[in-house]
Design a protein around this motif. Structure first.
Motif, PDB file in Angstrom:
ATOM      1  N   VAL A   1     -20.049  76.364  30.763  1.00 15.17           N
ATOM      2  CA  VAL A   1     -20.467  75.411  29.727  1.00 15.17           C
ATOM      3  C   VAL A   1     -21.775  75.923  29.118  1.00 15.17           C
ATOM      4  O   VAL A   1     -22.737  76.178  29.837  1.00 15.17           O
ATOM      5  CB  VAL A   1     -20.680  74.006  30.317  1.00 15.17           C
TER       6      VAL A   1
ATOM      7  N   GLN B   1     -16.595  76.049  27.590  1.00  8.51           N
ATOM      8  CA  GLN B   1     -16.858  74.839  26.806  1.00  8.51           C
ATOM      9  C   GLN B   1     -18.112  75.024  25.958  1.00  8.51           C
ATOM     10  O   GLN B   1     -19.186  75.335  26.479  1.00  8.51           O
ATOM     11  CB  GLN B   1     -17.044  73.633  27.728  1.00  8.51           C
TER      12      GLN B   1
ATOM     13  N   ARG C   1     -20.974  73.580  24.265  1.00  8.59           N
ATOM     14  CA  ARG C   1     -21.763  72.348  24.333  1.00  8.59           C
ATOM     15  C   ARG C   1     -23.099  72.565  23.606  1.00  8.59           C
ATOM     16  O   ARG C   1     -24.107  72.943  24.198  1.00  8.59           O
ATOM     17  CB  ARG C   1     -22.009  71.945  25.797  1.00  8.59           C
TER      18      ARG C   1
ATOM     19  N   ILE D   1     -13.113  75.467  24.468  1.00  4.07           N
ATOM     20  CA  ILE D   1     -13.125  74.014  24.466  1.00  4.07           C
ATOM     21  C   ILE D   1     -14.413  73.515  23.804  1.00  4.07           C
ATOM     22  O   ILE D   1     -15.487  74.076  24.027  1.00  4.07           O
ATOM     23  CB  ILE D   1     -13.064  73.466  25.913  1.00  4.07           C
TER      24      ILE D   1
ATOM     25  N   ASN E   1     -17.186  70.442  23.305  1.00  3.72           N
ATOM     26  CA  ASN E   1     -17.730  69.289  24.001  1.00  3.72           C
ATOM     27  C   ASN E   1     -17.945  68.119  23.042  1.00  3.72           C
ATOM     28  O   ASN E   1     -18.599  68.271  22.007  1.00  3.72           O
ATOM     29  CB  ASN E   1     -19.062  69.671  24.666  1.00  3.72           C
TER      30      ASN E   1
ATOM     31  N   HIS F   1     -13.406  68.269  25.340  1.00  3.04           N
ATOM     32  CA  HIS F   1     -13.828  67.616  26.578  1.00  3.04           C
ATOM     33  C   HIS F   1     -14.823  66.512  26.222  1.00  3.04           C
ATOM     34  O   HIS F   1     -15.782  66.754  25.489  1.00  3.04           O
ATOM     35  CB  HIS F   1     -14.503  68.621  27.520  1.00  3.04           C
TER      36      HIS F   1
END
Length: 214
Positions: free
Chosen positions: A16, A42, A44, A75, A77, A92
């Motif tokens: 992340v 991810q 973020r 992915i 966030n 997510h």
């Protein structure tokens, strides 16, 4: 589209990161981390010093390109709009990020949907609406998130695994190379890591060390 039986394997080392977390260039950091064994990513980009607007979109596209060069899922966030705009591999969200069912229904059929949970009840609800995987945390104390829930540790993974034996689970929060194994032993399929890789002098070595320790 990622199959459920492959998803558990791909969650093994879940990185992340946003530009605000990185010691070095985020694109370079991600590529080096993937070369070290990161299997899931991810984006973020939030908090002090993070990019917004076009800068955020541009960075997202660059990071997505790196992920796809190495067949690693990209992915996003929290941000449904960004996930759709970037055509991310998934989204997510946390418990406070909106109506889970409506968000899930807004995603494209190929996009994964993951939700952060803190206890068995939240995990059961996430499973009920059909999420692809569940994040569980916080596992340990962390400085990365200010709105941290009570830390109960890997025991929560064990409790959820007993209720949901087949769901892909990833532990989140304060995970370092020296405590990650506890999360896996409790029943998680993988561990989510931020600072132990993003702030490392050598992200490739940091990822390799994490995989070795789990």
């Amino acid at each position: 589209m990622i199959k459920q039986n492959n998803l558990k394997k791909q969650l093994s080392l879940y990185f992340v990161m946003g530009s605000q977390n990185c010691k070095y260039d985020p694109v370079e950091t991600l590529e080096k981390a993937i070369q070290g064994g990161v299997t899931f990513f991810q984006f973020r980009e939030k908090g002090e010093g993070s990019r917004t607007g076009e800068g955020k979109i541009e960075l997202g596209l660059q990071l997505k390109e790196v992920c796809h060069q190495y067949d690693v899922p990209f992915i996003v966030n929290d941000d449904l709009g960004l996930a759709i705009e970037l055509d991310a591999d998934g989204l997510h969200i946390g418990q406070e990020d909106g109506d889970m069912k409506k968000i899930k229904d807004s995603l494209k059929s190929h996009q994964l949907f993951g939700v952060s949970t803190h206890n068995v009840e939240e995990a059961l609800e996430a499973h009920r609406i059909g999420v692809d995987y569940i994040g569980v945390g916080p596992m340990f104390n962390t400085n990365t998130k200010e709105d941290i829930e009570e830390v109960r540790g890997p025991v929560v993974i064990k409790e959820i695994r007993e209720q949901l034996p087949g769901i892909p689970l990833v532990g989140i929060g304060g995970i370092k190379h020296n405590n990650a194994l506890k999360v896996i032993e409790a029943g998680a399929d993988g561990v989510a890591v931020i600072s132990d890789i993003a702030e490392a002098d050598f992200p490739t070595r940091a990822a390799e060390r994490m995989l070795k320790d789990i």
